[in-house]
Design a protein around this motif. Structure first.
Motif, mmCIF file in Angstrom:
data_model
loop_
_atom_site.group_PDB
_atom_site.id
_atom_site.type_symbol
_atom_site.label_atom_id
_atom_site.label_comp_id
_atom_site.label_asym_id
_atom_site.label_seq_id
_atom_site.Cartn_x
_atom_site.Cartn_y
_atom_site.Cartn_z
ATOM 1 N N GLN A 1 7.159 -6.241 5.232
ATOM 2 C CA GLN A 1 7.887 -5.576 4.161
ATOM 3 C C GLN A 1 7.305 -5.931 2.803
ATOM 4 O O GLN A 1 6.698 -6.985 2.631
ATOM 5 N N MET A 2 7.471 -4.999 1.872
ATOM 6 C CA MET A 2 7.082 -5.228 0.491
ATOM 7 C C MET A 2 7.972 -4.355 -0.380
ATOM 8 O O MET A 2 8.573 -3.393 0.109
ATOM 9 N N THR A 3 8.043 -4.711 -1.652
ATOM 10 C CA THR A 3 8.874 -3.919 -2.549
ATOM 11 C C THR A 3 8.236 -2.546 -2.733
ATOM 12 O O THR A 3 7.034 -2.354 -2.498
ATOM 13 N N ALA B 1 1.711 0.360 -5.757
ATOM 14 C CA ALA B 1 0.494 -0.235 -6.309
ATOM 15 C C ALA B 1 -0.627 -0.282 -5.273
ATOM 16 O O ALA B 1 -1.784 0.008 -5.591
ATOM 17 N N VAL B 2 -0.297 -0.622 -4.018
ATOM 18 C CA VAL B 2 -1.302 -0.675 -2.952
ATOM 19 C C VAL B 2 -1.881 0.718 -2.686
ATOM 20 O O VAL B 2 -3.106 0.890 -2.575
ATOM 21 N N VAL C 1 12.955 -1.862 -0.750
ATOM 22 C CA VAL C 1 11.908 -2.439 0.084
ATOM 23 C C VAL C 1 11.427 -1.400 1.092
ATOM 24 O O VAL C 1 12.210 -0.623 1.623
ATOM 25 N N VAL D 1 7.655 -1.086 -5.505
ATOM 26 C CA VAL D 1 6.663 -1.193 -6.586
ATOM 27 C C VAL D 1 5.333 -1.695 -6.032
ATOM 28 O O VAL D 1 4.267 -1.157 -6.360
ATOM 29 N N GLU D 2 5.370 -2.713 -5.168
ATOM 30 C CA GLU D 2 4.139 -3.224 -4.543
ATOM 31 C C GLU D 2 3.488 -2.155 -3.657
ATOM 32 O O GLU D 2 2.269 -1.996 -3.656
ATOM 33 N N PHE D 3 4.296 -1.427 -2.914
ATOM 34 C CA PHE D 3 3.802 -0.377 -2.029
ATOM 35 C C PHE D 3 3.079 0.710 -2.825
ATOM 36 O O PHE D 3 1.976 1.137 -2.467
#
Length: 81
Positions: A57-59, A65-66, A37, A61-63
């Motif tokens: 917070q974000m995972t 992608a953003v 995270v 993978v999400e970070f």
């Protein structure tokens, strides 16, 4: 192929009071202990006697992608050594 999570902390923004030289506002990016995270911490001490912390917070993978979807791509190719 094994992969490893991120480690460490990075200060993205720091605001200091000119008269007291005290840090009054900080934005910090850090990885969780397990590296899964990413946490953005907003620490605001601009109001005397009050310390406000907000965490987002974000995972990882999400970070990624953003950043990939919204960032500007810069590609560099280097010869292998």
């Amino acid at each position: 192929m094994p992969s490893h999570g991120a480690t460490g902390t990075m200060t993205l923004l720091s605001e200091t009071d000119a008269t007291s030289a005290r840090e009054i506002h900080t934005l910090r990016l850090e990885a969780s202990i397990d590296g899964s995270v990413v946490v953005l911490t907003d620490i605001d001490c601009r109001t005397p006697g009050v310390r406000r912390e907000v965490r987002y917070q974000m995972t990882v993978v999400e970070f990624i992608a953003v950043i990939s979807a919204n960032g500007t791509q810069s590609t560099v190719e280097l010869p292998e050594q």
